[in-house]
Design a protein around this motif. Structure first.
Motif, short mmCIF file in Angstrom:
data_model
loop_
_atom_site.label_atom_id
_atom_site.label_comp_id
_atom_site.label_asym_id
_atom_site.label_seq_id
_atom_site.Cartn_x
_atom_site.Cartn_y
_atom_site.Cartn_z
N SER A 1 2.44 8.71 31.26
CA SER A 1 2.13 8.54 32.35
C SER A 1 3.20 6.87 31.83
N ALA A 2 3.19 6.24 32.80
CA ALA A 2 4.27 4.39 32.25
C ALA A 2 2.71 3.64 32.17
N ALA A 3 0.87 3.97 32.15
CA ALA A 3 0.17 3.19 31.87
C ALA A 3 -0.21 3.11 30.50
N ALA A 4 0.45 4.74 29.76
CA ALA A 4 0.66 4.40 28.50
C ALA A 4 1.58 4.09 27.72
N ALA A 5 0.97 2.45 27.63
CA ALA A 5 1.79 1.29 27.13
C ALA A 5 2.14 1.52 25.96
N VAL A 6 3.16 1.05 25.11
CA VAL A 6 3.28 1.36 23.70
C VAL A 6 2.86 -0.07 23.36
N ARG A 7 2.11 -0.20 22.26
CA ARG A 7 1.82 -1.87 22.40
C ARG A 7 2.04 -1.98 21.01
N TRP A 8 2.59 -3.38 20.54
CA TRP A 8 2.57 -4.23 19.50
C TRP A 8 2.15 -5.30 18.77
N SER A 9 1.44 -5.57 17.75
CA SER A 9 0.76 -7.01 17.65
C SER A 9 0.58 -6.85 16.33
N SER A 10 1.03 -8.22 16.23
CA SER A 10 1.39 -8.44 14.77
C SER A 10 0.07 -9.07 13.66
N SER A 11 -0.68 -9.19 14.39
CA SER A 11 -2.23 -9.14 13.72
C SER A 11 -2.81 -7.83 13.54
N ALA A 12 -2.35 -6.75 14.44
CA ALA A 12 -3.85 -5.40 14.18
C ALA A 12 -2.85 -5.29 13.03
N GLY A 13 -1.01 -5.05 13.04
CA GLY A 13 -0.67 -4.26 11.59
C GLY A 13 -0.89 -4.75 9.83
N GLN A 14 -1.75 -5.93 10.32
CA GLN A 14 -1.64 -6.54 8.44
C GLN A 14 -2.37 -5.41 7.73
N ALA A 15 -3.43 -4.55 8.35
CA ALA A 15 -4.44 -3.85 8.28
C ALA A 15 -4.30 -2.59 8.33
N ALA A 16 -2.98 -2.16 8.97
CA ALA A 16 -3.32 -0.99 9.83
C ALA A 16 -2.51 0.41 8.91
N LEU A 17 -2.16 -0.50 7.53
CA LEU A 17 -1.71 0.77 6.61
C LEU A 17 -2.15 0.48 5.40
N PRO A 18 -2.88 1.78 5.24
CA PRO A 18 -4.09 1.70 3.50
C PRO A 18 -2.74 1.48 2.25
N VAL A 19 -3.44 0.75 1.84
CA VAL A 19 -2.93 0.79 0.32
C VAL A 19 -3.08 2.37 -0.86
N LEU A 20 -2.73 2.29 -1.11
CA LEU A 20 -2.67 3.55 -2.56
C LEU A 20 -2.63 3.13 -3.88
N SER A 21 -2.56 3.44 -4.75
CA SER A 21 -2.53 3.43 -6.20
C SER A 21 -2.23 4.03 -7.48
N ALA A 22 -1.39 4.16 -7.18
CA ALA A 22 -0.43 4.61 -8.38
C ALA A 22 -1.13 4.95 -10.06
N ALA A 23 -2.08 3.83 -10.04
CA ALA A 23 -2.63 4.10 -11.11
C ALA A 23 -4.11 5.07 -10.85
N ASP A 24 -3.76 5.78 -9.71
CA ASP A 24 -5.42 5.94 -8.99
C ASP A 24 -4.68 8.54 -9.84
N TRP A 25 -3.47 8.18 -9.14
CA TRP A 25 -3.03 9.20 -9.49
C TRP A 25 -2.98 10.14 -10.70
N ARG A 26 -2.12 8.64 -11.57
CA ARG A 26 -1.83 9.23 -12.93
C ARG A 26 -3.79 8.78 -13.77
N GLY A 27 -4.82 8.69 -12.91
CA GLY A 27 -5.72 8.97 -13.62
C GLY A 27 -6.40 10.25 -14.22
N GLY A 28 -8.19 10.45 -14.18
CA GLY A 28 -8.41 11.55 -14.82
C GLY A 28 -8.49 11.98 -13.20
N PRO A 29 -8.96 13.78 -13.18
CA PRO A 29 -9.34 14.39 -11.99
C PRO A 29 -10.04 14.01 -10.96
N GLU A 30 -11.11 13.07 -10.64
CA GLU A 30 -11.92 12.28 -10.18
C GLU A 30 -10.57 11.42 -9.53
#
Length: 387
Positions: A39-68
């Motif tokens: 429905s048209a009520a399902a509007a796409v929203r954009w928020s400059s503030s919400a985006g700041q923490a919206a994506l995860p931060v992964l560390s390549a050091a973890d992939w290069r670390g031990g099994p855990e």
């Protein structure tokens, strides 16, 4: 939220994920779309503030670390790829190369127009066009044909020996370099090679995250003579023209994209189609995103999301180095058995190079197969909501 799963042809941009995209005019305003099956009520929203923490931060050091730590990285990678297909990556080890690449980009885009035009893409012998050299007024959304983006680009690729005719060996061959900047080639190609190695490393993490029996299944297809490319990009300050876009909406064509950015403007549409997420630069982090072939390989579990660039009013000019990991031309891509346990394949097999040739037609103004751009085409129906 679970991704929307409309029925689409096997050759379409996606068999699920966003079935729409939005236009944003700044100020966090809500926007409505012409939607497919919602429905048209399902509007796409954009928020400059919400985006700041919206994506995860992964560390390549973890992939290069031990099994855990490797297990934790693979688990976090899986969640990111299923939700938006975008994530930040820190501790990647490419900082020194990026420092030099940024110097080279700034020097190149500051050259006189005639010097940049001396390496225009039309002068390249590589096929198809736009694989090498300088370009302006490109568009990636077919519905915007003739309305070029405001960005300037400089393309480079794997400098494998070129066969004749060029059409027999697409995406491979010599790069173009300006005489005025002899240092530009090592500045950019050192970063190109570093990003290629990092991308192949992440391919192994993707395989582990999916529980693939063959952990080299993606990595080996991206070695040898792959169709990998990179782009140096310059985005000027925001235009006063309301219809201008730094980079029009699109999905990436290959396996994985790695991006270094100096300023704001990148936006990605969530996998559930509900919100534009601002993806600002984070110190020491690359932005990584899944591309179309990986979505097909994973039977739609990992999302190749629609994204674009709209430089905010008042923001400074923006420089980026984008690397686009890809397979060899002849690679056959079809859903992995491990991704078809709970549901049948959503995609038929494709030859990677043939798929990419069809999608790159938009970059030099040719007619395209609309099924390949089904999500992107929906951007033309976006309208502003009241209030």
């Amino acid at each position: 939220s679970a991704p929307v799963t409309p029925t689409q042809p096997a050759g379409a941009e996606s068999a699920h994920a966003p079935i729409m995209l939005a236009a944003h005019t700044g100020g966090g305003r809500r926007l409505l779309l012409g939607l497919a099956g919602r429905s048209a009520a399902a509007a796409v929203r954009w928020s400059s503030s919400a985006g700041q923490a919206a994506l995860p931060v992964l560390s390549a050091a973890d992939w290069r670390g031990g099994p855990e730590r490797r297990h934790r990285f693979a688990s976090d990678l899986k969640a990111a790829c299923e939700q938006t297909g975008f994530f930040y990556l820190k501790d990647h080890g490419c900082e020194a190369q990026l420092k030099e690449a940024e110097k080279g980009m700034r020097q190149f885009f500051a050259l006189p127009q005639a010097a940049k035009e001396s390496v225009a893409y039309q002068k390249s012998t590589v096929w198809p066009p736009t694989c090498r050299g300088f370009q302006t007024k490109e568009w990636l959304d077919p519905s915007r044909k003739g309305r070029g983006d405001t960005k300037e680009t400089f393309q480079m690729g794997h400098e494998a020996p070129q066969t004749q005719p060029p059409e027999s060996d697409p995406f491979l061959g010599p790069n173009l370099w300006p005489d005025e900047l002899p240092q530009m080639r090592p500045q950019l190609m050192d970063t190109f090679e570093a990003f290629h190695s990092l991308g192949v490393e992440l391919c192994r993490a993707f395989a582990v995250s999916l529980g693939a029996q063959d952990t080299e299944i993606f990595a080996r297809e991206c070695l040898g003579r792959p169709m990998v490319m990179a782009r140096a990009l310059y985005y000027p300050e925001a235009s006063l023209e309301p219809d201008d876009l730094g980079c029009s909406a699109h999905t990436d064509y290959g396996v994985l994209s790695l991006l270094h950015q100096t300023g704001h403007g990148l936006q990605v549409l969530r996998a559930d189609g509900g919100q534009w997420i601002d993806v600002p630069p984070l110190e020491g982090c690359l932005v990584c995103n899944i591309a179309d072939l990986m979505e097909r390989w994973t039977n739609g579990r990992y999302v190749s999301s629609v994204h674009r660039v709209m430089v905010p009013p008042g923001a400074p000019e923006r420089y980026c180095f984008g690397f686009f990991l890809d397979t060899k031309f002849e690679t056959k891509v079809e859903p992995l058995p491990e991704c078809c346990v709970d549901e049948p394949p959503k995609y038929g097999p494709v030859v990677a190079g043939e798929f990419k040739v069809q999608k790159t037609r938009v970059q030099y103004g040719q007619d395209v197969d609309e099924k390949l751009f089904s999500r992107t085409f929906l951007s033309a129906s976006a309208v502003n909501a009241a209030g």
